[in-house]
Design a protein around this motif. Sequence first.
Motif, PDB file in Angstrom:
ATOM      1  N   PRO B   5       2.461   5.185 -10.127  1.00  0.00           N
ATOM      2  CA  PRO B   5       3.120   5.057  -8.824  1.00  0.00           C
ATOM      3  C   PRO B   5       3.991   3.802  -8.767  1.00  0.00           C
ATOM      4  O   PRO B   5       3.627   2.779  -9.344  1.00  0.00           O
ATOM      5  CB  PRO B   5       1.955   4.922  -7.835  1.00  0.00           C
ATOM      6  N   ILE B   6       5.124   3.907  -8.071  1.00  0.00           N
ATOM      7  CA  ILE B   6       5.964   2.720  -7.932  1.00  0.00           C
ATOM      8  C   ILE B   6       5.359   1.789  -6.888  1.00  0.00           C
ATOM      9  O   ILE B   6       5.378   0.575  -7.026  1.00  0.00           O
ATOM     10  CB  ILE B   6       7.425   3.105  -7.592  1.00  0.00           C
ATOM     11  N   LEU B   7       4.762   2.401  -5.856  1.00  0.00           N
ATOM     12  CA  LEU B   7       4.114   1.598  -4.814  1.00  0.00           C
ATOM     13  C   LEU B   7       2.706   2.151  -4.629  1.00  0.00           C
ATOM     14  O   LEU B   7       2.536   3.360  -4.418  1.00  0.00           O
ATOM     15  CB  LEU B   7       4.921   1.687  -3.510  1.00  0.00           C
ATOM     16  N   LYS B   8       1.732   1.265  -4.755  1.00  0.00           N
ATOM     17  CA  LYS B   8       0.351   1.731  -4.768  1.00  0.00           C
ATOM     18  C   LYS B   8      -0.490   0.823  -3.886  1.00  0.00           C
ATOM     19  O   LYS B   8      -0.372  -0.398  -3.953  1.00  0.00           O
ATOM     20  CB  LYS B   8      -0.153   1.687  -6.219  1.00  0.00           C
ATOM     21  N   GLY B   9      -1.301   1.407  -3.034  1.00  0.00           N
ATOM     22  CA  GLY B   9      -2.249   0.628  -2.234  1.00  0.00           C
ATOM     23  C   GLY B   9      -3.661   1.062  -2.577  1.00  0.00           C
ATOM     24  O   GLY B   9      -3.908   2.252  -2.781  1.00  0.00           O
ATOM     25  N   ARG B  10      -4.571   0.104  -2.683  1.00  0.00           N
ATOM     26  CA  ARG B  10      -5.956   0.438  -3.006  1.00  0.00           C
ATOM     27  C   ARG B  10      -6.906  -0.267  -2.050  1.00  0.00           C
ATOM     28  O   ARG B  10      -6.833  -1.484  -1.885  1.00  0.00           O
ATOM     29  CB  ARG B  10      -6.289   0.002  -4.448  1.00  0.00           C
ATOM     30  N   ASN B  11      -7.788   0.524  -1.443  1.00  0.00           N
ATOM     31  CA  ASN B  11      -8.852  -0.028  -0.602  1.00  0.00           C
ATOM     32  C   ASN B  11      -8.337  -0.923   0.521  1.00  0.00           C
ATOM     33  O   ASN B  11      -8.915  -1.966   0.806  1.00  0.00           O
ATOM     34  CB  ASN B  11      -9.829  -0.841  -1.460  1.00  0.00           C
ATOM     35  N   LEU B  12      -7.244  -0.528   1.116  1.00  0.00           N
ATOM     36  CA  LEU B  12      -6.654  -1.376   2.158  1.00  0.00           C
ATOM     37  C   LEU B  12      -7.501  -1.324   3.428  1.00  0.00           C
ATOM     38  O   LEU B  12      -7.889  -0.247   3.884  1.00  0.00           O
ATOM     39  CB  LEU B  12      -5.232  -0.923   2.464  1.00  0.00           C
ATOM     40  N   VAL B  13      -7.798  -2.501   3.957  1.00  0.00           N
ATOM     41  CA  VAL B  13      -8.563  -2.607   5.200  1.00  0.00           C
ATOM     42  C   VAL B  13      -7.792  -3.509   6.144  1.00  0.00           C
ATOM     43  O   VAL B  13      -7.296  -4.560   5.744  1.00  0.00           O
ATOM     44  CB  VAL B  13      -9.968  -3.213   4.938  1.00  0.00           C
ATOM     45  N   LYS B  14      -7.663  -3.074   7.376  1.00  0.00           N
ATOM     46  CA  LYS B  14      -7.080  -3.937   8.399  1.00  0.00           C
ATOM     47  C   LYS B  14      -7.833  -3.724   9.704  1.00  0.00           C
ATOM     48  O   LYS B  14      -7.973  -2.595  10.166  1.00  0.00           O
ATOM     49  CB  LYS B  14      -5.596  -3.620   8.597  1.00  0.00           C
ATOM     50  N   ARG B  15      -8.354  -4.818  10.236  1.00  0.00           N
ATOM     51  CA  ARG B  15      -9.083  -4.727  11.500  1.00  0.00           C
ATOM     52  C   ARG B  15      -8.340  -5.505  12.562  1.00  0.00           C
ATOM     53  O   ARG B  15      -7.805  -6.568  12.308  1.00  0.00           O
ATOM     54  CB  ARG B  15     -10.486  -5.315  11.354  1.00  0.00           C
ATOM     55  N   HIS B  24     -10.454   1.222   4.151  1.00  0.00           N
ATOM     56  CA  HIS B  24     -10.466   1.471   2.708  1.00  0.00           C
ATOM     57  C   HIS B  24      -9.509   2.605   2.340  1.00  0.00           C
ATOM     58  O   HIS B  24      -9.908   3.626   1.810  1.00  0.00           O
ATOM     59  CB  HIS B  24     -11.879   1.760   2.232  1.00  0.00           C
ATOM     60  N   CYS B  25      -8.270   2.363   2.664  1.00  0.00           N
ATOM     61  CA  CYS B  25      -7.255   3.398   2.502  1.00  0.00           C
ATOM     62  C   CYS B  25      -6.505   3.246   1.178  1.00  0.00           C
ATOM     63  O   CYS B  25      -6.205   2.128   0.760  1.00  0.00           O
ATOM     64  CB  CYS B  25      -6.287   3.292   3.677  1.00  0.00           C
ATOM     65  N   ASP B  26      -6.219   4.355   0.541  1.00  0.00           N
ATOM     66  CA  ASP B  26      -5.387   4.356  -0.662  1.00  0.00           C
ATOM     67  C   ASP B  26      -4.015   4.922  -0.325  1.00  0.00           C
ATOM     68  O   ASP B  26      -3.865   5.671   0.640  1.00  0.00           O
ATOM     69  CB  ASP B  26      -6.024   5.214  -1.764  1.00  0.00           C
ATOM     70  N   PHE B  27      -3.068   4.564  -1.166  1.00  0.00           N
ATOM     71  CA  PHE B  27      -1.695   5.001  -0.921  1.00  0.00           C
ATOM     72  C   PHE B  27      -0.970   5.042  -2.247  1.00  0.00           C
ATOM     73  O   PHE B  27      -1.105   4.119  -3.056  1.00  0.00           O
ATOM     74  CB  PHE B  27      -1.023   4.006   0.034  1.00  0.00           C
ATOM     75  N   ASP B  28      -0.238   6.129  -2.498  1.00  0.00           N
ATOM     76  CA  ASP B  28       0.548   6.212  -3.732  1.00  0.00           C
ATOM     77  C   ASP B  28       1.922   6.775  -3.454  1.00  0.00           C
ATOM     78  O   ASP B  28       2.049   7.808  -2.790  1.00  0.00           O
ATOM     79  CB  ASP B  28      -0.123   7.155  -4.748  1.00  0.00           C
ATOM     80  N   PRO B  58      -2.937  -7.060   5.004  1.00  0.00           N
ATOM     81  CA  PRO B  58      -4.240  -6.395   5.068  1.00  0.00           C
ATOM     82  C   PRO B  58      -5.378  -7.394   4.877  1.00  0.00           C
ATOM     83  O   PRO B  58      -5.226  -8.391   4.187  1.00  0.00           O
ATOM     84  CB  PRO B  58      -4.183  -5.382   3.919  1.00  0.00           C
ATOM     85  N   ASP B  59      -6.522  -7.115   5.527  1.00  0.00           N
ATOM     86  CA  ASP B  59      -7.679  -8.003   5.388  1.00  0.00           C
ATOM     87  C   ASP B  59      -8.303  -7.886   4.003  1.00  0.00           C
ATOM     88  O   ASP B  59      -8.832  -8.843   3.457  1.00  0.00           O
ATOM     89  CB  ASP B  59      -8.744  -7.657   6.453  1.00  0.00           C
ATOM     90  N   GLU B  60      -8.284  -6.659   3.488  1.00  0.00           N
ATOM     91  CA  GLU B  60      -8.828  -6.436   2.148  1.00  0.00           C
ATOM     92  C   GLU B  60      -7.927  -5.466   1.419  1.00  0.00           C
ATOM     93  O   GLU B  60      -7.126  -4.769   2.039  1.00  0.00           O
ATOM     94  CB  GLU B  60     -10.236  -5.785   2.224  1.00  0.00           C
ATOM     95  N   GLY B  61      -8.112  -5.406   0.117  1.00  0.00           N
ATOM     96  CA  GLY B  61      -7.390  -4.420  -0.673  1.00  0.00           C
ATOM     97  C   GLY B  61      -6.160  -4.999  -1.339  1.00  0.00           C
ATOM     98  O   GLY B  61      -5.744  -6.117  -1.042  1.00  0.00           O
ATOM     99  N   ASP B  62      -5.605  -4.220  -2.271  1.00  0.00           N
ATOM    100  CA  ASP B  62      -4.478  -4.691  -3.065  1.00  0.00           C
ATOM    101  C   ASP B  62      -3.307  -3.731  -2.956  1.00  0.00           C
ATOM    102  O   ASP B  62      -3.490  -2.524  -2.827  1.00  0.00           O
ATOM    103  CB  ASP B  62      -4.879  -4.791  -4.538  1.00  0.00           C
ATOM    104  N   ILE B  63      -2.125  -4.297  -3.042  1.00  0.00           N
ATOM    105  CA  ILE B  63      -0.911  -3.492  -3.080  1.00  0.00           C
ATOM    106  C   ILE B  63      -0.194  -3.821  -4.392  1.00  0.00           C
ATOM    107  O   ILE B  63      -0.096  -4.987  -4.784  1.00  0.00           O
ATOM    108  CB  ILE B  63      -0.008  -3.809  -1.868  1.00  0.00           C
ATOM    109  N   PHE B  64       0.263  -2.770  -5.055  1.00  0.00           N
ATOM    110  CA  PHE B  64       0.967  -2.965  -6.316  1.00  0.00           C
ATOM    111  C   PHE B  64       2.353  -2.362  -6.211  1.00  0.00           C
ATOM    112  O   PHE B  64       2.528  -1.255  -5.704  1.00  0.00           O
ATOM    113  CB  PHE B  64       0.232  -2.269  -7.469  1.00  0.00           C
TER     114      PHE B  64
END
Lengths: 357, 260
Positions: B5-15, B24-28, B58-64
């Motif tokens: 994926p060119i843009l990838k999100g893993r385990n994103l958390v926002k409160r 804990h959202c993923d995105f591709d 985001p509070d947690e998780g990584d974006i690539f």
Amino acid sequence: MAADAHQAKHFEEGLKGASETVAEFHETKSPLKRIQHWLHQTPSAVPMIVLVAALIVFGLLSDNFFKAATLSTILQQIAIVGILGCAQTVVILTAGIDLSVGAIAVFSSVLMGQMSFRYGIPAELSILIGLALGTGMGAINGLLIAFLKLPPFIVTLGTWQVLLASNFIYSANETIRSADVKESAPALQLWGLSIQPGGVRVLFAVFLLIVLVAIMAYVLRQTAWGRHVYAVGDDPEAAALAGVKTRAVLVQVYALAGFFCAIAGWVMIGRFGSVSPTASTGQLGNIQSITAVVIGGISLFGGRGSIVGMFFGALIVGVFEMGLRLVGTDPQWTFFLIGVLIIFAVGVDQWIRKAAA
Amino acid sequence: MTREPILKGRNLVKRYGKVTALDHCDFDLYPGEILAVIGDNGAGKSTLIKAVSGAVAPDEGDIFLDGKKINFTSPIDARAAGIETVYQTLAMSPALSIADNMFMGRELRKPGFMGKVMRQLDRPAMEKFARAKLNELGLMTIQNINQAVETLSGGQRQGVAVARAAAFGSKVIILDEPTAALGVKESRRVLELILDVRSRGIPIVLISHNMPHVFEVADRVHVHRLGKRLCIIDPKRHSMSDAVAYMTGAKVPEDMNEFA
């Protein structure tokens, strides 16, 4: 499934044969609309027209009005308000307001004087310190507004009182006499000097005002920072999303306003000769500068208007004061007419906004 | 699918206080595709988009991006990395001109002394570029590029905002409800514009409530529900009513990752 999508496309078949152009720009044709459009593009036009009209009327009413000496006196009298108006303009363009301009000016002038007379610092250095402290006072306004998100009206209402009181406490209400300033710190009176081409006295302060307005007109119109000031006043959220560092812009704007106020404080010493903590600018500077800005067609809602308009606004006030005095009316008419002008100017601003949409 | 994926999100958390907008959202997003993101109101679509476009951290998780971990602290960072977003509010200053708005935050300065020392804007160059971009996208016949944005219609403003993103977005373009405020004809133009941008190889994230539009242009559809990715569906193999059923919880997808 796919039928769904087909269905979706189907209803748009009615579009065939419709005009292909989207989003064409139509020039508005009616004369009134054209005036609105022109005013929208040229926000300083209204005060300029009012100014020219006032000049003509007073020129006809009073023989003495169109004398070089009269006109030079008008300019002289608006020098301080005009410089405070530069400060007020940048602040109001961000949809803010600065009630502390007069207080910063007076306190800065007192600080410049006391640096020299209390601590024996050379006058030139005292001036630099005063300018820096004035800038700092403005920056405090900016930090409170940008980072604590307090309303500009409240913040500057507070700092106005705090700074004015500090000014009285620090100076112990003592005025530094004009003769003393002249003798030991003449640089403080720089802007009170004048040139006299053909016997007409023109203060340095007048040139300073014109140069400051010209510089700020350039900065606001021709630089990215100037465009950001307008964008922040227009719609701060949109500006932030579009990549403007809105908080930094706000702090810079209030700091710059503080710097202009300190310059006005320096000019006050030149105009009055003495360094006085009780100068009326401390109480009235904010209202006078806001008046110039509003009559100058700058929107109190931010993002619209030009600093040249503020200059015309200050001139209008000066012309009314002088003209009515020469005609020999009760001076209260000045305030009466300026009040009417303020309401007129805000009315025009609203009209232009409506027309623009 | 082996592509990265060119843009990838893993385990994103926002409160936001007690509300968990992203759970804990993923995105591709894959290169060259149009990915639609659909979801009910309050599902967290906007927060997801803000997280990948730098408007929200985001509070947690990584974006690539391109496989590299990124940490955007502002939309400016995301823009510098080549991600352009057209927000639903369009993020334009109404009183400023089309050209001013297109270059807001990335103005061009004149070369030499006037630009470097006097910081003067290169207005002719900015106007020429803005005009060229608007014409290139076939969006409008411009008479006055210095016209204030507030004098434009809704469709025209949308056009300018999309043109701005298309002109500067080198890696990813994100469109939040680009057709929500538009008429039939103007929506059609914007959809054509989206396909045109994809044909130039730039992947697009399209957030929309408009199912016909989504099913017409999207290559994949990311269904968002309760703060996370429920499933990804192929618009050619699912119907609009399936998609609506998934996103409202009326139906549970059998294979959560059939097309991820």
